[in-house]
Scaffold this active site. Structure first.
Site, PDB file in Angstrom:
ATOM      1  N   ASP A 144       8.427  21.252   5.873  1.00 37.29           N
ATOM      2  CA  ASP A 144       9.712  20.630   6.208  1.00 37.29           C
ATOM      3  C   ASP A 144      10.860  21.186   5.376  1.00 37.29           C
ATOM      4  O   ASP A 144      10.653  21.902   4.392  1.00 37.29           O
ATOM      5  CB  ASP A 144       9.606  19.099   6.026  1.00 37.29           C
ATOM      6  CG  ASP A 144       8.917  18.691   4.729  1.00 37.29           C
ATOM      7  OD1 ASP A 144       8.885  19.507   3.787  1.00 37.29           O
ATOM      8  OD2 ASP A 144       8.412  17.564   4.656  1.00 37.29           O
TER       9      ASP A 144
ATOM     10  N   ASN B 140       5.084   5.449   1.807  1.00 34.98           N
ATOM     11  CA  ASN B 140       5.052   4.674   3.062  1.00 34.98           C
ATOM     12  C   ASN B 140       4.082   5.277   4.081  1.00 34.98           C
ATOM     13  O   ASN B 140       4.125   4.926   5.258  1.00 34.98           O
ATOM     14  CB  ASN B 140       6.457   4.570   3.668  1.00 34.98           C
ATOM     15  CG  ASN B 140       7.012   5.934   4.089  1.00 34.98           C
ATOM     16  OD1 ASN B 140       6.349   6.952   3.941  1.00 34.98           O
ATOM     17  ND2 ASN B 140       8.222   5.945   4.622  1.00 34.98           N
TER      18      ASN B 140
ATOM     19  N   GLU C 253       7.886  10.090   9.343  1.00 37.87           N
ATOM     20  CA  GLU C 253       8.022   8.717   8.859  1.00 37.87           C
ATOM     21  C   GLU C 253       7.262   7.754   9.779  1.00 37.87           C
ATOM     22  O   GLU C 253       6.906   8.122  10.906  1.00 37.87           O
ATOM     23  CB  GLU C 253       9.510   8.347   8.825  1.00 37.87           C
ATOM     24  CG  GLU C 253      10.338   9.189   7.859  1.00 37.87           C
ATOM     25  CD  GLU C 253      10.169   8.796   6.394  1.00 37.87           C
ATOM     26  OE1 GLU C 253       9.064   8.395   5.989  1.00 37.87           O
ATOM     27  OE2 GLU C 253      11.174   8.902   5.659  1.00 37.87           O
TER      28      GLU C 253
ATOM     29  N   HIS D  33       3.880   8.534   4.926  1.00 41.00           N
ATOM     30  CA  HIS D  33       4.324   9.721   5.681  1.00 41.00           C
ATOM     31  C   HIS D  33       3.593  10.987   5.214  1.00 41.00           C
ATOM     32  O   HIS D  33       3.154  11.086   4.063  1.00 41.00           O
ATOM     33  CB  HIS D  33       5.847   9.895   5.668  1.00 41.00           C
ATOM     34  CG  HIS D  33       6.477  10.374   4.398  1.00 41.00           C
ATOM     35  ND1 HIS D  33       7.616   9.808   3.866  1.00 41.00           N
ATOM     36  CD2 HIS D  33       6.174  11.386   3.557  1.00 41.00           C
ATOM     37  CE1 HIS D  33       7.977  10.447   2.785  1.00 41.00           C
ATOM     38  NE2 HIS D  33       7.119  11.405   2.558  1.00 41.00           N
TER      39      HIS D  33
HETATM   40  C1  GLP Z   1       8.248  14.159   0.324  1.00 43.60           C
HETATM   41  C2  GLP Z   1       7.757  15.336   1.200  1.00 43.60           C
HETATM   42  C3  GLP Z   1       6.284  15.216   1.459  1.00 43.60           C
HETATM   43  C4  GLP Z   1       5.625  14.759   0.178  1.00 43.60           C
HETATM   44  C5  GLP Z   1       5.960  13.317  -0.082  1.00 43.60           C
HETATM   45  C6  GLP Z   1       5.495  12.784  -1.429  1.00 43.60           C
HETATM   46  O1  GLP Z   1       9.383  13.543   0.724  1.00 43.60           O
HETATM   47  N1  GLP Z   1       8.440  15.556   2.438  1.00 43.60           N
HETATM   48  O2  GLP Z   1       5.760  16.462   1.909  1.00 43.60           O
HETATM   49  O3  GLP Z   1       4.221  14.853   0.274  1.00 43.60           O
HETATM   50  O4  GLP Z   1       7.335  13.084   0.160  1.00 43.60           O
HETATM   51  O5  GLP Z   1       6.289  13.282  -2.464  1.00 43.60           O
HETATM   52  P1  GLP Z   1       5.871  13.232  -3.992  1.00 43.60           P
HETATM   53  O6  GLP Z   1       4.780  14.216  -4.149  1.00 43.60           O
HETATM   54  O7  GLP Z   1       7.113  13.617  -4.738  1.00 43.60           O
HETATM   55  O8  GLP Z   1       5.416  11.834  -4.268  1.00 43.60           O
END
Ligand code: GLP
Length: 259
Positions: free
Chosen positions: A67, A136, A143, A138
């Protein structure tokens, strides 16, 4: 799903990195699906160490990231392009042009998303997809309520996701509201998937993903339908699993036949 519960985040991180090393060893031309977020920083640091010791090469592989924020050009300090260059691409041996992310600053983000999906399919789809887990539920930026068969497209970020990512921006209002993300259907076409989550903040989402109903309310639960999904957790992220004893009996200490 293969559920591997490790004693510490460090062991979980090492296991996720080892799966990438093993895949590249067996199939050097593999197409990697890469993720961003705080969770992945230590995984990439380990991959760089492996690379410096001559244990892994990316020279024949290609990559597609999950993304990118809509509106951020590749050179923006908070873009995922910059994240990937800083945490991995500038330190290993990918060939020029072999690494891909959607362009956040594309004039037509919907067309950019469709072109990105086509490029993934043209590359033969993802061989190994690395995933983190949103609190959450995702994956990528899919989402809750994302279609479980969605393809790469624009998603509006939830308030909680924007708050979770505000730590990377000077001002919480600077966190973009939209992202281009691979869809759940795109991710599900990957040959194998490894999802890494550690810490208390991921415990609820991990339980919903592994033991909850298959539901768009927890996009990661779609992985229950994947033929080769490995879920790598630490003790804290595994703390709400009802069948935890069972997973620990099958894979003591998170060990499996990879290591
Ligand atoms: C982000 C990314 C995801 C990631 C998730 C968790 O927003 N788009 O690919 O796995 O949220 O992030 P973190 O590893 O900082 O907890």
């Amino acid at each position: 799903m293969k559920v591997l519960i490790h004693a510490t985040p460090e062991l979980a991180i090492a296991r996720a990195a080892d799966q990438i090393v093993a895949r590249l060893d067996a199939l050097p031309g593999t197409v990697l699906g890469l993720a961003t977020g705080g969770t992945m920083e230590a995984v990439y640091a380990r991959l760089i160490e492996h690379h410096r010791r001559g244990e892994v090469s990316f020279a024949q592989s290609r990559s597609f990231n999950l993304d990118e924020y809509v509106g951020l050009p590749p050179d923006h300090p908070r873009s995922y392009w910059r994240y990937m260059r800083g945490h991995l691409f500038d330190h290993v041996d990918f060939a020029e042009g072999a690494t891909h992310l959607p362009r956040g600053d594309a004039a037509d983000p919907e067309a950019e998303a469709a072109a990105y999906e086509k490029a993934i399919a043209a590359a033969g789809d993802i061989g190994l997809q690395l995933l983190g887990l949103g609190a959450n539920g995702h994956i990528g930026f899919n989402e809750p309520t994302s279609s479980l068969s969605s393809l790469t497209r624009i998603k509006t970020l939830t308030r909680s996701t924007r708050e979770a990512n505000a730590r990377y921006f000077d001002n919480p209002d600077d966190v973009p509201r939209l992202a281009i993300t691979m869809g759940i259907g795109t991710i599900m076409r990957a040959d194998e998937v490894v999802l890494l989550a550690y810490g208390d903040s991921k415990a609820e989402a991990a339980a919903a993903m592994i033991e909850g109903p298959l539901s768009a309310a927890c996009p990661a639960s779609a992985l229950q339908m994947h033929r080769k999904a490995t879920i790598v957790l630490d003790q804290a992220a595994a703390s709400r699993l009802k069948l935890r004893d069972y997973y620990e009996e099958v894979h003591p200490g998170g060990r499996d036949d990879l290591v």
